[in-house]
Design an enzyme around this catalytic site. Structure first.
Site, mmCIF file in Angstrom:
data_model
loop_
_atom_site.group_PDB
_atom_site.id
_atom_site.type_symbol
_atom_site.label_atom_id
_atom_site.label_comp_id
_atom_site.label_asym_id
_atom_site.label_seq_id
_atom_site.Cartn_x
_atom_site.Cartn_y
_atom_site.Cartn_z
ATOM 1 N N THR A 40 0.811 -1.258 0.120
ATOM 2 C CA THR A 40 0.511 -0.425 0.063
ATOM 3 C C THR A 40 0.425 1.075 0.026
ATOM 4 O O THR A 40 0.010 1.759 -0.849
ATOM 5 C CB THR A 40 -0.659 -0.013 1.501
ATOM 6 O OG1 THR A 40 -1.621 -1.096 1.243
ATOM 7 C CG2 THR A 40 -1.372 1.469 1.279
ATOM 8 N N HIS A 43 2.461 1.789 -3.043
ATOM 9 C CA HIS A 43 1.290 2.571 -4.173
ATOM 10 C C HIS A 43 1.140 4.161 -3.861
ATOM 11 O O HIS A 43 1.170 4.641 -4.764
ATOM 12 C CB HIS A 43 -0.247 2.089 -4.308
ATOM 13 C CG HIS A 43 -0.134 0.652 -4.814
ATOM 14 N ND1 HIS A 43 -0.460 0.447 -6.124
ATOM 15 C CD2 HIS A 43 -0.248 -0.812 -3.607
ATOM 16 C CE1 HIS A 43 -0.719 -1.369 -6.225
ATOM 17 N NE2 HIS A 43 -0.310 -2.066 -4.940
#
Length: 342
Positions: A40, A43
């Site tokens: 995450t 990203h």
């Protein structure tokens, strides 16, 4: 305090001075010791389509951490200053049907630490006391820092009974590798894991995978032949989010097989639903951890001798975050740790 911030709506991260978190009567202020870098976070650093939709800047990143309790709100009980703690990174509403029934992991209004609110890539982080997990037993700091993704692996792997079963894991990222360790520890007969990274497949072998298969050279059917399986795999743990991996898994499941899916696909894709129906395959979606049954299971697994050290492949001081993120973004690394005590 120093914090790693998504300051602008563009690729990159910024190490900045920001105010310490403000705490209320039900909150815990935690001095961060170590943090783990998650997909995450990668990203958000690259500012891809998902991050642009999910994150509002500026935002302090990070949801995998271990730290020491620095201060307590007036209403907090059963937690003490100095306790070693990790945090459940999904903050729930506490008022919806699922929350009131004790199914907090199914809350429709979940907010992610380091995504929807400021996170733990900082010298201090604040959390509601209900999201704080106190480590009552001795635990390595690096391992405690990755309790969040370890929880994903445990939640996925223990979704179905594993004793004596043949387990297929597609995707040997850090969570897939941890799931292989859990499945082996929990009594699976065979644990097969697939990937395209030789380095990560080797890590999976270190944690006890029966067979680590490079699918650029061999299909899953070859694993069945090598192990002498006649009817397919009993349990599937899908960690890759890759359409071809999901299809290959379905093709190699036994009738009545069960699949737990954690991997998030980038786009929609087709599967052979007629095969799923006629083979009577159960598919269960997994998101996060069961609060807090998964956390109890994690602690007990470690107390029972489960060794996660092979999955941790790098550690950096927080000032060297760019190098740490670069390594975490490769297909060769396991979990990468940032040390906030330097």
């Amino acid at each position: 305090m120093k914090a790693l911030v998504k300051q602008k709506a563009e690729p990159g991260l910024w190490l900045m001075d920001v105010p310490e978190p403000v705490t209320g009567p039900g909150d815990v202020l935690i001095k961060v010791l170590r943090t783990g870098i998650c997909g995450t976070d990668l990203h958000i650093r690259s500012w891809d389509g998902w991050a642009q939709h999910a994150v509002t800047t500026p935002r302090v990143l990070g949801h995998e951490f271990v730290g020491e309790v620095a201060a307590l709100g007036a209403d907090v009980q059963d937690i003490a200053v100095g306790d070693l703690v990790s945090g459940e990174g999904h903050l729930v509403c506490g008022r919806c049907r699922n929350c009131l029934a004790g199914r907090r992991h199914l809350c429709r209004s979940t907010v992610g630490l380091g995504v929807g609110r400021d996170g733990a890539f900082a010298e201090y982080v604040a959390l509601p006391a209900s999201n704080v997990w106190v480590h009552r037993a001795p635990v390595d700091l690096d391992v405690a820092a990755i309790f969040d993704p370890f929880g994903n692996a445990v939640h996925t792997a223990l979704s179905f009974p594993l004793v004596g079963e043949d387990v297929l894991i597609t995707g040997a990222g850090p969570i897939g590798i941890m799931a292989a360790a859990v499945a082996r520890h929990a009594g699976a007969r065979n644990v097969v894991i697939t990937d395209v990274s030789p380095a990560r497949l080797e890590l999976a072998r270190k944690v006890g995978a029966t067979l680590a298969l490079d699918v650029t050279h061999h299909g899953i059917a070859e694993a069945q032949r090598q192990l002498g399986l006649k009817e397919g795999f009993d349990i599937g743990l899908e960690m890759s989010g890759r359409p071809e991996a999901v299809r290959d898994m379905v093709d190699n499941m036994t009738h009545g097989g069960r699949i737990a899916m954690l991997g998030l696909p980038a786009d929609e894709f087709a599967v052979d639903w007629s095969k799923i129906v006629t083979s009577m395959i159960t598919i269960k979606g997994i998101y996060g951890r069961e609060m807090y049954e998964t956390w109890y299971a994690m602690t007990v697994l470690l107390e029972g001798g489960l060794d996660l050290s092979p999955v941790i492949t790098g550690s950096y001081g927080y000032q060297d975050f760019d190098a740490a993120f670069d390594e975490a973004a490769t297909a060769r690394s396991g979990k990468i740790i940032l040390d906030w005590t330097a």
